[in-house]
Design an enzyme around this catalytic site. Structure first.
Site, mmCIF file in Angstrom:
data_model
loop_
_atom_site.group_PDB
_atom_site.id
_atom_site.type_symbol
_atom_site.label_atom_id
_atom_site.label_comp_id
_atom_site.label_asym_id
_atom_site.label_seq_id
_atom_site.Cartn_x
_atom_site.Cartn_y
_atom_site.Cartn_z
ATOM 1 C CG ASN A 1 39.466 38.337 40.653
ATOM 2 O OD1 ASN A 1 39.488 37.419 41.439
ATOM 3 N ND2 ASN A 1 39.933 39.532 40.555
ATOM 4 C CB THR B 1 37.597 38.928 51.648
ATOM 5 O OG1 THR B 1 37.508 40.211 52.031
ATOM 6 C CG2 THR B 1 36.015 38.439 51.428
ATOM 7 C CB THR C 1 43.414 29.459 33.552
ATOM 8 O OG1 THR C 1 43.867 31.027 33.630
ATOM 9 C CG2 THR C 1 42.011 29.411 33.451
#
Length: 471
Positions: A466, A241, A471
């Site tokens: 997270n 990641t 949003t």
């Protein structure tokens, strides 16, 4: 680079609301605030960079909310170079990962000119269209380098993307930004730093290091190694990641370069964890253009290879530490050390299991010496040799990095009483968890292996970051 903006004032995509949980954290690059005071110490004020490498960044607006700040980055070599890369183990490999693999395989790790990166969109799980977009990015850089490819399978530029999964790139914006970045290619420290910032997503600071060094065959010749990486969440071992680009001006053959990178990654980027998630995009690439001259490293048996392996591994470990120190919502940097294991492999599995335990990580955030959670994680570690974990020979302790006395929690399977006043030691930013298996007198079967995994704690803010990511 023309009038680069201060890296402390950078693109902001979403701002978290302040709450009773503490100071708001800005992610997808901070908006209109400086880098957190606690993180500024990790940002270099100067650097020594490898000859023949130029970098730059430009604004594309990959995310619509980003109206002015760089989100496309270039790292280019003035001459073709050797390259190697280690990629994510996630089965849903993103388009840029697939394309970069194809470039390296077709060219057998030679004749590579650089890397192009965008932040703000991962270009993952985007089908054939996503693959075409990644190839177009690579081809556009080749065109700017004056070496246009003869087709989509003949490019010489690696591609990386980072951001939200499942969304298509605004490819026209990116293709328009690449020539702008290319026209500003430079080798100054400020340009390297701005480029490192352009690849960030939830990071709170750019992660950049450089290091001069010499090799046995050329003790009077200075070589350089530079690297930038990004990552703050969705971090777990097995080339999981993050993105990283390392560059050196040492002449190294593709085969030797691959061996060097594999060794370094296994002891650095594959030995860290933030949240146990493995991404679709992660790539660590190493480029060597030989611009500093000297004797080429072509075999793994030469003194130069051995020296380079030590230098590169140490350098990669330093970069990997920066990723953990910037873990999303993290308040602690923790080293999990396993000693006296029958093998290095078993030690690393156990350390990794402890490192990814949410219960261990939340206890550390709460300054709670809950060693039962550590033992629980040890007990369910998978894939280790039978008899590796012996409860009555297991000792666990916390070791403060300030040199104060070790806080022993468990000794040979027996709980060790400790003074609650030592609880303040758990408030330190840096902490080490030490796990030791005790060998019985005359026994020769234990003690050969050790392993270290770096991790951070879990805070309320990790959930907030997270939960609000899109949003």
């Amino acid at each position: 680079m023309k009038n680069p903006k201060p890296f402390g004032v950078v693109a902001g995509f979403v701002r978290l609301h302040k709450s009773s949980l503490g100071q708001a954290r800005y992610y997808s690059i901070p908006n209109d605030v400086s880098i957190p005071a606690s993180k500024r110490k990790f940002i270099p004020s100067s650097g020594t960079y490898p000859k023949g490498f130029l970098v730059a960044c430009a604004h594309a607006g990959v995310k619509e909310s980003n109206t002015q700040f760089p989100d496309v980055a270039l790292i280019c070599s003035e001459t073709p170079c050797s390259a190697a890369a280690v990629f994510t183990t996630n089965k849903f490999q993103a388009a840029p990962v697939q394309v970069s693999k194809q470039v390296l395989e077709k060219r057998q790790g030679a004749g590579i000119r650089g890397v192009v990166i965008n932040s703000g969109c991962a270009n993952a799980v985007t089908g054939k269209g996503g693959l075409e977009h990644a190839k177009m990015m690579s081809a556009k850089v080749d065109e700017c380098n004056g070496t246009p490819s003869t087709g989509p399978q003949d490019t010489s530029t690696l591609v990386m993307s980072t951001g939200v999964i499942g969304q298509r790139l605004p490819i026209k914006k990116i293709l328009d930004a690449i020539p702008t970045a290319h026209s500003n290619l430079a080798s100054t420290h400020s340009t390297w730093l701005a480029t490192a910032r352009a690849i960030c997503t939830t990071d709170t600071f750019p992660k950049l290091l450089s290091r001069p060094f010499t090799l046995p065959s050329s003790p009077n010749r200075q070589y350089c190694l530079a690297g930038m990486t990004k990552g703050a969440g969705m971090i777990h071992p097995n080339m999981a990641t993050l993105l990283g680009i390392l560059c050196t001006d040492v002449p190294i053959s593709p085969s030797a370069l691959k061996a060097l990178l594999t060794h370094a990654v296994s002891r650095s980027f594959n030995a860290i964890s933030i949240d146990g998630d493995t991404s679709t995009n992660d790539t660590i690439a190493l480029l060597a253009n030989g611009a500093a001259g000297g004797e080429a490293i072509t075999t793994t048996s030469s003194p130069d290879y051995a020296a380079m392996q030590t230098i590169l591994t140490s350098f990669a470990q330093s970069l990997a530490q920066l990723v953990v120190r910037d873990g999303e919502g993290a308040t602690k940097f923790i080293m999990v050390r396993v000693c006296n294991s029958p093998s290095h492999a078993d030690a690393k599995v156990i350390a990794s299991t402890i490192a990814r335990s949410p219960l261990v990580k939340t206890a550390l955030y709460g300054k709670d010496a809950n060693w039962g959670r550590i033992l629980c994680a040890i007990g369910y570690a998978q894939g280790i040799a039978e008899g590796t974990v012996v409860p009555e020979r297991t000792s666990v302790s916390f070791r403060p990095v300030d040199g104060s006395a070790e806080l022993k929690l468990l000794v040979n399977g027996e709980r060790k009483a400790w003074n609650e006043s030592r609880r303040e030691d758990l408030a330190d930013e840096d902490l080490e968890i030490v796990l030791i298996w005790c060998r019985q007198k005359g026994e020769k079967g234990l003690g050969g292996g050790g392993g270290v995994v770096l991790v951070c704690d879990f805070s309320h803010e990790y959930v907030t970051i997270n939960g609000d990511y899109r949003t």
